[in-house]
Design an enzyme around this catalytic site. Structure first.
Site, mmCIF file in Angstrom:
data_model
loop_
_atom_site.group_PDB
_atom_site.id
_atom_site.type_symbol
_atom_site.label_atom_id
_atom_site.label_comp_id
_atom_site.label_asym_id
_atom_site.label_seq_id
_atom_site.Cartn_x
_atom_site.Cartn_y
_atom_site.Cartn_z
ATOM 1 N N GLU A 394 0.801 -1.218 0.000
ATOM 2 C CA GLU A 394 0.000 0.000 0.000
ATOM 3 C C GLU A 394 0.837 1.273 0.000
ATOM 4 O O GLU A 394 0.526 2.228 -0.706
ATOM 5 C CB GLU A 394 -0.961 -0.003 1.192
ATOM 6 C CG GLU A 394 -2.254 -0.763 0.944
ATOM 7 C CD GLU A 394 -2.086 -2.263 0.966
ATOM 8 O OE1 GLU A 394 -3.031 -2.978 0.573
ATOM 9 O OE2 GLU A 394 -1.000 -2.747 1.372
ATOM 10 N N HIS A 463 -10.778 -4.730 9.337
ATOM 11 C CA HIS A 463 -11.564 -4.537 8.125
ATOM 12 C C HIS A 463 -12.829 -3.734 8.415
ATOM 13 O O HIS A 463 -13.824 -3.846 7.691
ATOM 14 C CB HIS A 463 -11.964 -5.885 7.506
ATOM 15 C CG HIS A 463 -10.826 -6.699 6.997
ATOM 16 N ND1 HIS A 463 -9.937 -7.337 7.831
ATOM 17 C CD2 HIS A 463 -10.429 -6.984 5.726
ATOM 18 C CE1 HIS A 463 -9.040 -7.985 7.098
ATOM 19 N NE2 HIS A 463 -9.322 -7.796 5.818
#
Length: 659
Positions: A394, A463
């Site tokens: 990322e 998440h």
């Protein structure tokens, strides 16, 4: 270096000598200026390393770009920044190359391809990789160069950037200036593998070790690497072994971590003296250059010291790009209903068709179409260069996106879950959000960063994050949280046409929500809240999925005689306090319902702004309803206990009316 007896003062060698000397004399002048107090912050000089910048940049065109590190004066001068602009920048003057906004560590001159230096180690590697991606996508034969120190090779940005450049064969030259120390930590201690050049093979690219004080050898190697990059051969890694003969920064102690003898020994290897000795038979041209450069630097110093300070009124300019005024969006009632996900897909597909500079990076967004079908079908239409699957890195692809946005393309970073992009938050906050400001508006940052937020599906704590209060805190970012398919499409169209970095956060639990959405493209400008329902008794501001939760209780409350005016901000940066304030003036009461944590959150900001500007309109204290201040648990009963539900919302409204 070539045998001095065979050297002749050719025009090219004289240019190399002159450029190295110009850097040296500027640095010596800045060191003196620091002692006089003319340099107000740090001053990291490049003395001893001049051969590297000069040798590499001698092959670069104006359109080629350089991304640099905190020790970047030499790179700026070698790329074409005039000495007076460099000196004025360190003096904090309006005529500086960053107009007084950067100082020693933040040098910008995109007009000559100097795309910026950074006080953070590593971003330049990722940004150069992003520029390489832009050049490849736009079919340009330009080259990007990243200059960085040996300390950066132990940073994740080095691994992620080199890997991305290698797998996509991008036109990038990575130049490690191994001056033996990262601040005061010796490279011999910090690196398990003592050879930076040897790491090139690990990534599938040439890795070349060079004498960093030999400008002729560096120029020769750079010529081959730049030609290779231009022809599509991919990246190259240089390790230039050199030494800085002044302290890490002016005014710092220098002999606690290295010895005076070592420094003096390296001074005998000075790259300028080395080239000068090659001309021992004919020093007249060099003597003339010496005098000319000295005059140039002295003149630049006088002009810089005499130049004006920046106007304090400009301290907050160029944080954002100049706002566009799109046509008013069409009514939502379009005669067709599609889902939230279909609405954003429709907008992205239309913008990609209209703008060939848009490309998407993310994990599984190519043939697979994304974890949430955010790019379904687009790979077949636009191909692998514009729908690019990435490794799991990322920070790497966020930083790459920043460099691409600076160099003519419009990246869309699909990070799947908001939790994942936290690995790249430094690139977002320290680089992407600040780039327009630090460059005084000369660089734009048209990048869209999108992903899912919110609690549900027993996704647990990695998440389920929201995080928008954090991003809204930082100047330079636009933060968007649509709650309907209609808003999602219009806001995404606007995000893909503006020149600001946008955090586009999509509540996972409403991606399948359907609603009316016009087929034609349309824009919803940022900072315009939606009046979801009108009412007279209480104003409720709800964010993201909480809009649906409040709507679920509005009708029931209406049967009790409670009239709720529901406002959806749509964007939390910018925040439309005018619409909220006008509603409070009508109802006298305000409840803020937000799934994110209450402490230090968006609700607190809304409450503070309304209390400050509309206090006299309030008939009761402002109330907030948030998720519990805890990481998100997995078990369904625990998860349900964390998030505000409809019963809690109805109860909070009733309690507020009882105040």
């Amino acid at each position: 270096m070539t045998d001095p007896q065979t050297q002749r003062p050719t025009e090219e060698l004289l240019r190399l000598y002159r450029q190295m000397l110009l850097i040296r004399r500027c640095e010596e002048q800045l060191a003196k200026s620091h002692q006089r107090g003319l340099v107000h912050g740090a001053c990291h000089t490049y003395v001893g390393q001049e051969a590297i910048a000069v040798g590499v940049c001698s092959h670069l065109r104006r359109e080629d770009v350089v991304f640099s590190t905190h020790r970047g004066h030499g790179h700026a001068l070698a790329k074409g920044v005039p000495p007076v602009q460099l000196i004025a920048e360190l003096y904090g003057r309006a005529t500086g190359c960053s107009q007084g906004r950067g100082g020693s560590m933040h040098l910008f001159s995109p007009e000559v391809g100097m795309m910026g230096t950074s006080g953070i180690v590593g971003p330049c590697i990722l940004q150069a990789t992003g520029a390489g991606y832009s050049f490849r996508l736009l079919k340009q034969d330009h080259v990007a160069v990243a200059f960085f120190g040996d300390g950066a090779v132990n940073n994740a940005a080095f691994h992620e950037g080199l890997n991305l450049a290698a797998i996509w064969k991008l036109p990038v030259l990575f130049v490690c200036e191994n001056n033996q120390f990262a601040t005061e930590v010796p490279f011999a201690y910090a690196a398990g593998n003592p050879s930076v050049a040897a790491r090139g093979a690990t990534y599938g690219m040439p890795g070349i070790e060079l004498d960093g004080n030999d400008v002729v050898a560096i120029r020769a190697a750079a010529g081959e690497a730049v030609a290779r990059a231009r022809s599509g051969g991919g990246p190259t890694l240089f390790e230039c072994k050199t030494y800085r003969t002044r302290p890490h920064a002016e005014g710092m102690g220098d002999y606690t971590y290295r010895t005076r003898e070592d420094v003096e020994n390296w001074k005998t290897k000075c790259p300028i003296d080395r080239l000068r000795k090659a001309f021992s038979a004919n020093l007249a041209p060099l003597d003339a250059i010496d005098a000319e450069v000295q005059r140039e630097v002295e003149t630049a110093q006088r002009e810089a010291e005499a130049s004006a300070w920046p106007d304090p009124a400009t301290a907050t300019t160029h944080i954002y790009a100049e706002a566009r005024r799109p046509a008013p969006p069409p009514p939502a009632d379009s005669g067709r209903d599609i889902s939230y996900s279909q609405a954003t897909l429709e907008a992205l597909g239309a913008e990609m068709a209209a703008n060939p500079g848009i490309f998407v990076l993310g994990e599984g967004i190519g043939i697979r179409g994304g974890n949430f079908k955010t790019t379904a079908g687009l790979y077949d239409k636009f191909g692998p260069e514009r729908l690019r699957d990435t490794p799991i890195c990322e920070r790497g692809f966020v930083g790459l996106g920043g460099g691409a946005a600076m160099t003519g393309t419009r990246p869309v970073i699909d990070f799947m879950f908001a939790d994942f992009v936290l690995d790249g938050v430094g690139e977002i906050v320290n680089q992407i959000a600040k780039m327009q400001y630090m460059s005084s508006g000369r660089l734009k940052m048209p990048i869209l960063l999108r992903g899912c937020i919110g609690i549900g599906h027993s996704a647990a704590t990695h998440h389920s994050g929201n995080y928008y209060p954090m991003y809204a805190h930082f100047p330079g970012l636009r933060v968007v949280i649509p709650s309907t398919p209609y808003d999602a499409k219009g806001l995404l169209h606007h995000a893909l046409r503006c020149d600001d970095p946008v955090m586009f956060l999509e509540p996972r639990e409403i991606l399948s929500l359907t609603g009316p959405v016009p087929e034609a493209p349309y824009e919803i400008p940022f900072g315009q809240a939606a009046l979801v329902t009108t009412g007279t008794d209480v104003t409720v501001v709800a964010i993201g999925r909480m809009v649906r939760k409040v709507l679920d209780v509005v009708a029931d409350l209406g049967r009790e005689g409670i009239s709720v005016e529901l406002i959806d901000p749509r964007t939390v940066a910018p925040l439309d306090t005018e619409t909220i304030g006008a509603s409070v003036a009508k109802t006298g009461r305000l409840l803020i319902v937000d799934e994110a944590f209450g402490l230090y959150g968006i609700g607190a900001e809304i409450a503070a702004q309304i209390a400050d500007r509309f206090f006299d309109e309030l008939d009761a204290p402002i109330k907030r309803l948030n998720s519990l201040h805890t990481p998100t648990p997995y078990s369904p009963p625990l998860e349900a206990a964390v998030v505000p539900n409809t019963d809690a919302i109805a109860r909070a409204i009733r309690d507020l009316l009882a105040e």
